[in-house]
Design a protein around this motif. Structure first.
Motif, PDB file in Angstrom:
ATOM      1  N   UNK A  39       0.808  -1.230   0.000  1.00 48.00           N
ATOM      2  CA  UNK A  39       0.000   0.000   0.000  1.00 48.00           C
ATOM      3  C   UNK A  39       0.834   1.269   0.000  1.00 48.00           C
ATOM      4  N   UNK A  40       2.004   1.214   0.612  1.00 47.07           N
ATOM      5  CA  UNK A  40       2.869   2.404   0.652  1.00 47.07           C
ATOM      6  C   UNK A  40       3.425   2.737  -0.727  1.00 47.07           C
ATOM      7  N   UNK A  41       3.415   1.770  -1.637  1.00 50.74           N
ATOM      8  CA  UNK A  41       3.872   1.954  -3.022  1.00 50.74           C
ATOM      9  C   UNK A  41       2.703   1.897  -3.998  1.00 50.74           C
ATOM     10  N   UNK A  42       1.490   2.051  -3.479  1.00 47.02           N
ATOM     11  CA  UNK A  42       0.271   1.974  -4.301  1.00 47.02           C
ATOM     12  C   UNK A  42       0.204   0.637  -5.046  1.00 47.02           C
ATOM     13  N   UNK A  43       0.730  -0.392  -4.371  1.00 44.83           N
ATOM     14  CA  UNK A  43       0.732  -1.765  -4.890  1.00 44.83           C
ATOM     15  C   UNK A  43       1.404  -1.885  -6.253  1.00 44.83           C
ATOM     16  N   UNK A  44       2.430  -1.067  -6.459  1.00 44.04           N
ATOM     17  CA  UNK A  44       3.153  -1.097  -7.728  1.00 44.04           C
ATOM     18  C   UNK A  44       3.842  -2.455  -7.912  1.00 44.04           C
ATOM     19  N   UNK A  45       3.918  -2.882  -9.160  1.00 43.23           N
ATOM     20  CA  UNK A  45       4.494  -4.180  -9.494  1.00 43.23           C
ATOM     21  C   UNK A  45       6.008  -4.110  -9.601  1.00 43.23           C
ATOM     22  N   UNK A  46       6.661  -5.148  -9.110  1.00 47.61           N
ATOM     23  CA  UNK A  46       8.085  -5.342  -9.364  1.00 47.61           C
ATOM     24  C   UNK A  46       8.317  -6.839  -9.572  1.00 47.61           C
TER      25      UNK A  46
END
Length: 259
Positions: free
Chosen positions: A22-29
């Motif tokens: 959530x702190x990364x807006x659920x960004x994908x890696x």
């Protein structure tokens, strides 16, 4: 398996996979993609699971690729980038081909790869406030993998508008285009998704859901004659399945069957 970037749980024949950055807006890696692949494989192998719900923790469903991840990709060789792209390709294909129904519970913005995940859901319910879109062309990238699935889902014309402009659209527009199933108020979306999941679990044959989903996914690759021939074969095979025999018997005897 312990996960670091997602959460996985099973209750009442429904597996819930939640993006959990959530702190990364659920960004994908890379690691998140690997964990998503593992979670979907786990759901596929679990005979107790009939439906999968995909959601995101926090304010966003998924903001697309992580910025640090994008920076790293710039340092990769072509071979490294191809391998990385193939990992995401495998995730998309595994969701698309999954024998179980995938329901998207989209409670925030879904952008680029995040909208790609929405595209792959069999059914998707989205809050009115969410914006969706494929913004890759705006950063010099391309929505390559998702384009293959989006054209199949909503057609060439609507796909051109979304993929070439890179604009984010409202949930209402996404529903009108056929990208998502329905727009549901935030206060009601969890109960709506739960209701649909329970309905699929209790009111539909697992075999029928599996075969129907596979038919939908393959029929566009066939000519009309090939499609009808394939459908006739599936029809005949399904008639001999225990689920069909049980379902027809219950219908004729006016009995309620709990699948």
């Amino acid at each position: 398996m312990a996960f670091s970037f997602i959460q996985y749980s099973v209750a009442e024949r429904v597996a819930t996979i939640a993006l959990n950055r959530p702190e990364k807006r659920n960004a994908l890696n890379g690691p998140m993609v690997a964990e998503l692949r593992q979670a979907f494989r786990q759901a596929a192998a679990d005979e107790a699971v009939k439906v999968v719900v995909l959601k995101g923790n926090g304010e966003a469903f998924c903001a697309g690729a992580d910025l640090e991840y994008l920076q790293q990709l710039q340092q990769n060789t072509y071979t490294e980038n191809l391998t990385d792209s193939q990992e995401l390709m495998q995730l998309f294909r595994e969701i698309y081909d999954l024998d179980k129904i995938v329901i998207g519970q989209i409670e925030g913005h879904a952008v680029a790869g995040g909208c790609g995940l929405v595209t792959l859901c069999d059914l998707s319910y989205v809050v009115p406030e969410a914006m969706l879109g494929y913004s890759e062309v705006k950063i010099g990238f391309i929505p390559a993998l998702v384009a293959v699935f989006l054209v199949r889902k909503i057609g060439e014309g609507r796909s051109r508008e979304l993929l070439l402009t890179g604009k984010l659209v409202t949930a209402e527009k996404a529903a009108a285009d056929g990208l998502i199933t329905a727009v549901v108020p935030a206060a009601e979306i969890a109960s709506k998704v739960a209701k649909v999941a329970v309905s699929l679990c209790n009111e539909a044959s697992a075999n029928s859901l599996k075969v129907t989903k596979k038919l939908i996914g393959t029929v566009l690759d066939l000519s009309l004659t090939e499609g009808l021939t394939h459908a006739a074969v599936l029809n005949a095979e399904t008639r001999g399945h225990d689920d069909c025999k049980r379902g027809i018997a219950a219908f004729l005897n006016k009995e309620k069957l709990n699948w």
